[in-house]
Design an enzyme around this catalytic site. Structure first.
Site, PDB file in Angstrom:
ATOM      1  N   TYR A 185      13.749  80.351  58.982  1.00  0.00           N
ATOM      2  CA  TYR A 185      13.995  79.454  58.006  1.00  0.00           C
ATOM      3  C   TYR A 185      15.562  79.510  57.816  1.00  0.00           C
ATOM      4  CZ  TYR A 185      14.186  77.413  53.178  1.00  0.00           C
ATOM      5  OH  TYR A 185      14.445  76.605  52.008  1.00  0.00           O
TER       6      TYR A 185
HETATM    7  N1  LIG Z   1      12.406  75.299  46.454  1.00  0.00           N
HETATM    8  C1  LIG Z   1      13.331  75.910  46.663  1.00  0.00           C
HETATM    9  O1  LIG Z   1      13.691  77.025  46.130  1.00  0.00           O
HETATM   10  C2  LIG Z   1      14.294  75.562  47.925  1.00  0.00           C
HETATM   11  C3  LIG Z   1      15.483  76.083  48.088  1.00  0.00           C
HETATM   12  C4  LIG Z   1      16.353  75.770  49.237  1.00  0.00           C
HETATM   13  C5  LIG Z   1      15.889  74.799  49.878  1.00  0.00           C
HETATM   14  N2  LIG Z   1      14.806  74.073  49.810  1.00  0.00           N
HETATM   15  C6  LIG Z   1      14.349  73.072  50.653  1.00  0.00           C
HETATM   16  O2  LIG Z   1      14.058  71.953  50.065  1.00  0.00           O
HETATM   17  C7  LIG Z   1      13.024  71.216  50.381  1.00  0.00           C
HETATM   18  C8  LIG Z   1      11.973  70.763  49.665  1.00  0.00           C
HETATM   19  O3  LIG Z   1      11.516  72.011  49.125  1.00  0.00           O
HETATM   20  P1  LIG Z   1      10.347  72.069  47.741  1.00  0.00           P
HETATM   21  O4  LIG Z   1      10.647  73.450  47.394  1.00  0.00           O
HETATM   22  O5  LIG Z   1      10.448  70.935  47.021  1.00  0.00           O
HETATM   23  O6  LIG Z   1       9.041  72.156  48.730  1.00  0.00           O
HETATM   24  P2  LIG Z   1       7.605  71.880  48.486  1.00  0.00           P
HETATM   25  O7  LIG Z   1       6.737  72.484  49.324  1.00  0.00           O
HETATM   26  O8  LIG Z   1       7.454  71.788  47.021  1.00  0.00           O
HETATM   27  O9  LIG Z   1       7.550  70.288  49.032  1.00  0.00           O
HETATM   28  C9  LIG Z   1       7.611  70.044  50.214  1.00  0.00           C
HETATM   29  C10 LIG Z   1       7.047  68.720  50.460  1.00  0.00           C
HETATM   30  O10 LIG Z   1       7.382  68.384  51.927  1.00  0.00           O
HETATM   31  C11 LIG Z   1       6.079  67.844  52.416  1.00  0.00           C
HETATM   32  N3  LIG Z   1       6.166  68.376  54.116  1.00  0.00           N
HETATM   33  C12 LIG Z   1       6.238  69.740  54.493  1.00  0.00           C
HETATM   34  N4  LIG Z   1       6.503  69.650  55.734  1.00  0.00           N
HETATM   35  C13 LIG Z   1       6.223  68.255  56.102  1.00  0.00           C
HETATM   36  C14 LIG Z   1       6.328  67.703  57.374  1.00  0.00           C
HETATM   37  N5  LIG Z   1       6.207  68.155  58.550  1.00  0.00           N
HETATM   38  N6  LIG Z   1       6.487  66.073  57.339  1.00  0.00           N
HETATM   39  C15 LIG Z   1       6.379  65.470  56.124  1.00  0.00           C
HETATM   40  N7  LIG Z   1       6.338  66.154  55.013  1.00  0.00           N
HETATM   41  C16 LIG Z   1       6.200  67.438  54.904  1.00  0.00           C
HETATM   42  C17 LIG Z   1       4.866  68.559  51.865  1.00  0.00           C
HETATM   43  O11 LIG Z   1       3.685  68.279  51.891  1.00  0.00           O
HETATM   44  C18 LIG Z   1       5.498  68.631  50.453  1.00  0.00           C
HETATM   45  O12 LIG Z   1       5.054  67.602  49.621  1.00  0.00           O
HETATM   46  C19 LIG Z   1      12.583  71.998  51.788  1.00  0.00           C
HETATM   47  O13 LIG Z   1      13.154  71.495  52.928  1.00  0.00           O
HETATM   48  C20 LIG Z   1      12.939  73.427  51.418  1.00  0.00           C
HETATM   49  O14 LIG Z   1      13.247  74.152  52.477  1.00  0.00           O
HETATM   50  C21 LIG Z   1      13.947  74.568  48.659  1.00  0.00           C
END
Ligand SMILES: NC(=O)c1ccc[n+]([C@@H]2O[C@H](COP(=O)([O-])OP(=O)(O)OC[C@H]3O[C@@H](n4cnc5c(N)ncnc54)[C@H](O)[C@@H]3O)[C@@H](O)[C@H]2O)c1
Length: 261
Positions: free
Chosen positions: A168
Site C-alpha cells: 500500500y
Molecule cells: N479510507 C481511508 O482512510 C483512506 C486513507 C487514505 C487513502 N485512501 C484511499 O482512498 C481511496 C478510496 O478509499 P475508501 O476508503 O473510500 O475505500 P472503499 O473500499 O470504501 O471504496 C473503494 C471503492 O473502490 C472500488 N474499487 C476497488 N478496487 C477497484 C478496482 N480495481 N476498479 C474499480 N473500482 C475498484 C471498490 O469496489 C469500492 O467501491 C483508495 O484509493 C484508498 O487507498 C483511503
C-alpha cells in the site's frame, strides 16, 4: 511590465459550480468515491459512477438521479476503463473531470520479509498501474478539449510509509510520483493532474482493517480523530474545480495536521 490575467474574485461560479461539466468518478460505489460523486452532482455536474462492483455503482447513480449513469469497470482492466470513459462521453458529450478513488490495502500486518509477492503484485496492479490506466484514458479524452481535472486519491502512507503495509505504502508513493511527472508533462494543456493524500478516513476500507492498524494510524494525527468522507469529498471537489487552476503535479494534504510539509 508584462500583463497578467486579473485574478477572478467572483464567488458566483467556480468551486461550487459544476454546471455543464461531467465527471467520471472511479470507485464511486463506496466510501470517498461515493461521497465525491454525490457532492459533484449536488453542485451541478453530470457523473459517471464507475466501480468494479456494478451493484454499488448503480446504487450511487440511483441516489444521484437522472444526471448520473452507472458503469462497471475495473482499473486493472484497461479495456473496461476505456469503455467507461466512452460511455461517459456518449452520455454527457465531454469528460471534464476524472477522480480515481479505486484502491485496495492488500494484506496488512506483515513485515516486508514476510510479504507474498502475489499479493504485492495485486496491489500494484490496482493502485499504481490502475492509476496510470485512469490517467492515460482521461488524458486521451481531455487532450481533445485542452481542459481537464484529473485527481487520484493517494494516501499519507505514500508520503511517510506505514509499517506493515508495504504494498500500500509503495504503490501510493508511486502514485504521488506519477502525478508529479504528469503535472509537468501536461502543464501547458489546460489539464491538471493532482492527488489527495488522506490520513485515516472512516470508510469500509478502514473498518475492514484490524483495530491495532487503525489505532496506529490515528495516534499519529494531531487532531486525534479520523477524517470524514465529506471532508475528503469537499477537498476533491475543490481540486477538480475550475478555481483550482494554478496547481498541478501536487499532492494535497488531508491529515488533521499529520503532514505539515
Ligand atoms: N479510507 C481511508 O482512510 C483512506 C486513507 C487514505 C487513502 N485512501 C484511499 O482512498 C481511496 C478510496 O478509499 P475508501 O476508503 O473510500 O475505500 P472503499 O473500499 O470504501 O471504496 C473503494 C471503492 O473502490 C472500488 N474499487 C476497488 N478496487 C477497484 C478496482 N480495481 N476498479 C474499480 N473500482 C475498484 C471498490 O469496489 C469500492 O467501491 C483508495 O484509493 C484508498 O487507498 C483511503
Amino acid at each position: 511590465m508584462p500583463s497578467f490575467p486579473r485574478p477572478r474574485c467572483d464567488t458566483q461560479e467556480g468551486m461550487s459550480d459544476f454546471e455543464g461539466q461531467a465527471a467520471v468518478v472511479i470507485g464511486a460505489g463506496a466510501g470517498i468515491g461515493r461521497a465525491v460523486a454525490i457532492l459533484l452532482a449536488q453542485r451541478g455536474a453530470s457523473v459517471a459512477c464507475v466501480d468494479r462492483d456494478q451493484d454499488t455503482a448503480q446504487k450511487t447513480a440511483q441516489e444521484i438521479g437522472p444526471r448520473a449513469i452507472a458503469v462497471s469497470a475495473d482499473v486493472s482492466d484497461e479495456t473496461s476503463v476505456q469503455t467507461a470513459f466512452e460511455q461517459a462521453e456518449n452520455a454527457f458529450g465531454q469528460v471534464h473531470i476524472a477522480i480515481n478513488c479505486a484502491g485496495i490495502s492488500g494484506t496488512t500486518g506483515k513485515q516486508s520479509h514476510e510479504v507474498e509477492l502475489d499479493d504485492f503484485d495485486r496491489v500494484v496492479k490496482i493502485n499504481l498501474r490502475g492509476a496510470l490506466v485512469v490517467s492515460q484514458t482521461a488524458l486521451r479524452h481531455m487532450l481533445q478539449h485542452n481542459y481537464g481535472r484529473i485527481v487520484h486519491v493517494a494516501s499519507i502512507a505514500g508520503k511517510e510509509g506505514n509499517a506493515n503495509m508495504i504494498a500500500y505504502s509503495a504503490t501510493k508513493a508511486g502514485m504521488i510520483g506519477m502525478v508529479k511527472a504528469q503535472g509537468k508533462e501536461y502543464a501547458e494543456t489546460g489539464i491538471t493532474v493532482n492527488a489527495l493524500a488522506p490520513a485515516v478516513i472512516r470508510t469500509d476500507l478502514v473498518a475492514a482493517l484490524p483495530d491495532e492498524v487503525v489505532t496506529y494510524m490515528t495516534d499519529k494525527i494531531p487532531m486525534k480523530r479520523t477524517g470524514t468522507v465529506e471532508e475528503a469529498a469537499a477537498m476533491l471537489a475543490f481540486i477538480a474545480s475550475k478555481d483550482c487552476s494554478f496547481t498541478t503535479g501536487f499532492t494535497f494534504d488531508l491529515t488533521g495536521g499529520r503532514a505539515t510539509y
